[in-house]
Write a protein that holds these residues in place. Structure first.
Motif, short mmCIF file in Angstrom:
data_model
loop_
_atom_site.label_atom_id
_atom_site.label_comp_id
_atom_site.label_asym_id
_atom_site.label_seq_id
_atom_site.Cartn_x
_atom_site.Cartn_y
_atom_site.Cartn_z
N PHE A 113 0.83 -1.21 0.00
CA PHE A 113 0.00 0.00 0.00
C PHE A 113 0.86 1.26 0.00
CE2 PHE A 113 -2.39 3.14 2.65
CZ PHE A 113 -3.36 3.46 1.72
N ALA A 114 1.95 1.21 0.78
CA ALA A 114 2.86 2.36 0.82
C ALA A 114 3.55 2.55 -0.52
CB ALA A 114 3.89 2.16 1.93
N LEU A 115 3.99 1.47 -1.13
CA LEU A 115 4.77 1.55 -2.36
C LEU A 115 3.91 1.92 -3.57
CD1 LEU A 115 7.56 1.10 -3.70
CD2 LEU A 115 6.90 -1.29 -4.02
N LEU A 116 2.71 1.38 -3.64
CA LEU A 116 1.89 1.52 -4.84
C LEU A 116 0.85 2.63 -4.75
CD1 LEU A 116 1.27 -2.25 -5.63
CD2 LEU A 116 3.04 -0.75 -6.55
N THR A 117 0.48 3.04 -3.55
CA THR A 117 -0.60 4.02 -3.41
C THR A 117 -0.14 5.30 -2.72
OG1 THR A 117 -2.20 2.21 -3.27
CG2 THR A 117 -2.94 4.39 -2.55
N VAL A 118 0.36 5.18 -1.49
CA VAL A 118 0.71 6.37 -0.72
C VAL A 118 1.91 7.09 -1.33
CG1 VAL A 118 1.42 7.23 1.55
CG2 VAL A 118 -0.26 5.38 1.37
N GLY A 119 2.95 6.33 -1.67
CA GLY A 119 4.13 6.95 -2.26
C GLY A 119 3.84 7.72 -3.54
N PRO A 120 3.21 7.09 -4.55
CA PRO A 120 2.87 7.86 -5.76
C PRO A 120 1.95 9.05 -5.49
CG PRO A 120 2.75 5.51 -6.20
CD PRO A 120 2.98 5.65 -4.73
N ALA A 121 1.05 8.92 -4.50
CA ALA A 121 0.17 10.06 -4.18
C ALA A 121 0.99 11.22 -3.62
CB ALA A 121 -0.89 9.62 -3.17
N LEU A 122 1.97 10.93 -2.77
CA LEU A 122 2.83 12.00 -2.25
C LEU A 122 3.69 12.61 -3.35
CD1 LEU A 122 3.97 10.43 1.15
CD2 LEU A 122 2.29 12.25 0.79
N VAL A 123 4.15 11.79 -4.28
CA VAL A 123 4.95 12.30 -5.40
C VAL A 123 4.10 13.25 -6.25
CG1 VAL A 123 6.14 11.67 -7.53
CG2 VAL A 123 6.53 10.35 -5.45
N SER A 124 2.83 12.91 -6.46
CA SER A 124 1.96 13.79 -7.27
C SER A 124 1.74 15.13 -6.59
CB SER A 124 0.62 13.09 -7.52
OG SER A 124 -0.09 12.93 -6.29
N VAL A 125 1.90 15.19 -5.26
CA VAL A 125 1.70 16.45 -4.53
C VAL A 125 3.01 17.22 -4.39
CG1 VAL A 125 0.98 17.48 -2.34
CG2 VAL A 125 -0.27 15.53 -3.28
N GLY A 149 6.09 16.34 -5.79
CA GLY A 149 7.08 16.10 -6.83
C GLY A 149 6.56 16.44 -8.21
N ASN A 150 7.22 15.89 -9.22
CA ASN A 150 6.83 16.05 -10.63
C ASN A 150 7.01 17.47 -11.16
OD1 ASN A 150 6.17 13.34 -10.80
ND2 ASN A 150 4.01 13.71 -10.27
N GLY A 151 7.68 18.36 -10.42
CA GLY A 151 7.97 19.70 -10.92
C GLY A 151 6.72 20.49 -11.26
N PRO A 152 6.75 21.20 -12.37
CA PRO A 152 5.59 22.03 -12.76
C PRO A 152 4.32 21.22 -12.99
CG PRO A 152 7.55 22.66 -14.00
CD PRO A 152 7.89 21.39 -13.28
N GLU A 153 4.48 19.92 -13.29
CA GLU A 153 3.31 19.10 -13.57
C GLU A 153 2.65 18.60 -12.28
OE1 GLU A 153 4.50 15.96 -16.09
OE2 GLU A 153 5.12 17.27 -17.74
N GLY A 154 3.31 18.77 -11.15
CA GLY A 154 2.75 18.31 -9.88
C GLY A 154 1.67 19.23 -9.36
N LEU A 155 1.02 18.79 -8.30
CA LEU A 155 -0.09 19.54 -7.73
C LEU A 155 0.36 20.87 -7.16
CD1 LEU A 155 -3.13 19.45 -7.09
CD2 LEU A 155 -2.55 18.38 -4.90
N LEU A 156 1.53 20.90 -6.51
CA LEU A 156 2.06 22.13 -5.92
C LEU A 156 3.09 22.81 -6.83
CD1 LEU A 156 2.53 21.09 -2.18
CD2 LEU A 156 0.57 22.24 -3.25
N GLY A 157 3.43 22.18 -7.94
CA GLY A 157 4.40 22.76 -8.86
C GLY A 157 5.82 22.75 -8.33
N VAL A 158 6.15 21.85 -7.41
CA VAL A 158 7.50 21.77 -6.84
C VAL A 158 8.07 20.39 -7.13
CG1 VAL A 158 7.01 23.43 -5.01
CG2 VAL A 158 6.56 21.00 -4.62
N ASP A 159 9.37 20.28 -6.90
CA ASP A 159 10.04 19.00 -7.15
C ASP A 159 10.84 18.59 -5.91
OD1 ASP A 159 10.76 16.78 -8.54
OD2 ASP A 159 12.38 17.71 -9.67
N TRP A 160 10.15 18.53 -4.78
CA TRP A 160 10.81 18.21 -3.52
C TRP A 160 10.97 16.71 -3.33
CZ3 TRP A 160 7.12 21.82 -0.31
CH2 TRP A 160 7.44 23.16 -0.60
N MET A 161 10.20 15.91 -4.02
CA MET A 161 10.19 14.46 -3.80
C MET A 161 10.46 13.77 -5.12
SD MET A 161 7.20 12.30 -1.85
CE MET A 161 7.40 10.57 -1.45
N SER A 162 11.56 13.02 -5.19
CA SER A 162 11.97 12.41 -6.46
C SER A 162 11.44 11.00 -6.64
CB SER A 162 13.50 12.39 -6.55
OG SER A 162 14.06 11.66 -5.47
N GLY A 163 11.07 10.30 -5.56
CA GLY A 163 10.60 8.93 -5.69
C GLY A 163 9.51 8.62 -4.68
N ALA A 164 8.91 7.43 -4.84
CA ALA A 164 7.80 7.06 -3.97
C ALA A 164 8.25 6.68 -2.57
CB ALA A 164 7.01 5.91 -4.60
#
Length: 492
Positions: A312-324, A326-341
């Motif tokens: 659950f942590a690897l497949l759900t929670v981690g990617p959800a935190l990355v979407s918030v 991480g992902n740079g401009p494409e992320g929810l907050l537009g930051v790149d603080w988290m590089s992996g799940a």
């Protein structure tokens, strides 16, 4: 005779002894149970226990001791020249066990007869091919001396098993005959049975204590071997964890301890408020129907395997935190603080969810233990329900709640699978919860995984980590039990 059927035979013999002992006691009293010293079932129970207990104790001890005896006898057969330069006797014995298991499987499947298995010596290539057809893989090329040792291993093990069957069977029969012979109407069966059960209870308690002592001593002696090879100052006061199996490793526990405490702290930040508020609601506000439904449903979380939480942590929670985060401009907050799940926050959140039923269940029991008279007195003085909970119930239950939190902390510190899959494997000092870190338990697993040499500091460090973790969790448990005991003395 297989061990399973030996146990079945002993239990069947004990059941027969129960009936025979009961019938003999009644017969000695002329069929009148009132002439017996004890109830008829006590006479049967005496025969049952005398038949069953000694036989099973000897069986258990035999099964524990025989592998060590066989290992010791067979390892002495392997000459030093049969051990490769880059190997150890322990690794060679692993091949011996694999070959012995392969021979057993081949004989059981009918691929080899006992005569064929006994005559094979140097033709290991043919043996490897035949065992490979049965799905038995051998780790390395095995010399003739190792193959002979495997055959000797099978012979000694089979002989020990036959002797075990004979001894256990004779002991069960002797116990049956002895107890049945001494059964009569004047025999104090109840006293003997109660003393026997008392002895079994004491033995069970001693086994738990001795098991704990054995675990501690095994880790302690291996830790001493580690500190003979590696500086204790670097282990306790160094700042780097870098095992490399080349003799110049830096093996400091401090980065691992930091990761362990950091992840546990985040887990408690999640579990304590949610679990405590759930306990307050269930104990003070919920009606009987809601409580009967909600509490078992909440405690289902405690029965979920930790590997499921890890997924659950690897497949759900981690990617959800990355979407918030991480992902740079494409992320929810537009930051790149988290590089992996994998991160401290990922493991901490999921571990906190796992600990919620632990905290809520203990806190609920503690809150319910607060005397109702204290609630009635507060309400009688004009306080509201919420004021009573906040100013009377929770302060009264606070020592027990603190003990529950400490027990939850010790559970969090010892967690492994969630950290392995959710936090990563990097040992370092950092305050950023979005970075990967690791804990003591994951490093123990890593150091003992694979073909390792148990004479190197890089492997023995796992035992030093283990005993340090044991002391840490033991201290938390002792402190929690002390606080809870003080609480119980006050309100019971």
């Amino acid at each position: 005779m297989p061990t399973f059927w030996l146990v079945v035979f002993v239990f069947a013999l004990a059941a027969l002894g129960f009936l025979a002992g009961r019938a003999r006691a009644l017969h000695s009293a002329g069929g009148n149970a009132r002439d017996l010293h004890s109830l008829p079932n006590y006479y049967g129970a005496n025969v049952l226990l005398t038949t069953l207990v000694p036989a099973l104790l000897v069986l258990g001890l035999w099964l524990m001791i025989q592998p060590s005896v066989v290992q010791y006898r067979v390892s002495g057969m392997i000459p030093e020249q049969a051990i490769p330069e880059n190997s150890t006797l322990g690794l060679v014995m692993m091949d011996v066990h694999q070959v012995a298991a392969g021979l057993d499987l081949a004989v059981d499947e009918g691929a080899l007869t006992e005569q064929e298995a006994g005559t094979i010596r140097t033709e290991f290539t043919d043996l490897r091919a035949r065992l490979g057809e049965l799905g038995v893989a051998l780790g390395s090329d095995v010399r003739p001396e190792v193959l002979q040792a495997a055959q000797r291993y099978r012979a000694i093990d089979a002989s020990g098993h036959r002797n075990m069957v004979i001894v256990v069977t004779l002991l069960a029969l002797a116990g049956l005959g002895f107890s049945w012979q001494h059964t009569n109407k004047d025999f104090r069966a109840r006293n003997v049975v109660e003393q026997g059960i008392y002895a079994l209870l004491v033995l069970a308690a001693l086994l738990a204590i001795l098991t704990t002592i054995g675990i501690v001593l095994s880790m302690f002696f291996e830790s001493i071997s580690f500190f003979k090879l590696h500086s204790w100052t670097d282990f306790f006061f160094g700042g780097t964890w870098a095992p490399n199996f080349r003799g110049d490793s830096e093996l400091s526990i401090l980065p691992l301890l930091w990761g362990t405490l950091y992840i546990s702290f985040i887990a408690l930040l999640v579990a304590v408020p949610v679990g405590l508020f759930a306990a307050v609601y269930l104990s003070e506000y919920a009606n009987g129907h809601v409580r009967a439904f909600a509490k078992p449903l909440l405690e289902i979380l405690a029965g979920i395997p930790t590997i499921v939480y890890g997924l659950f942590a690897l497949l759900t929670v981690g990617p959800a935190l990355v979407s918030v985060f991480g992902n740079g401009p494409e992320g929810l907050l537009g930051v790149d603080w988290m590089s992996g799940a994998t991160s401290v926050l990922t493991a901490g959140l999921v571990m906190g969810i796992m600990l919620i039923p632990f905290v809520s269940s203990l806190s609920d029991d503690i809150i319910n233990a607060v005397p109702q008279t204290m609630r009635d007195g507060s309400l009688g003085l004009g306080a509201t329900k919420s004021e009573t909970v906040r100013q009377v119930v929770l302060p009264a239950a606070l020592p027990g709640i603190v003990g529950a939190i400490l027990l939850a902390a010790s559970r969090a510190i010892g967690e492994t699978m969630i950290v392995v899959m959710g936090a990563g494997a990097i040992a370092k000092f950092s305050l950023n919860p979005l970075e990967s870190m690791t804990t003591i338990t994951t490093r123990i697993v890593s150091q003992l995984t694979g073909d390792t040499d148990f004479a190197s500091a890089e492997t023995l460090v796992a035992f030093a980590l283990g005993i340090t973790l044991f002391v840490l969790t033991l201290g938390l448990n002792v402190l929690a039990l002390y606080i809870v005991r003080k609480y119980r003395e006050q309100y019971e």
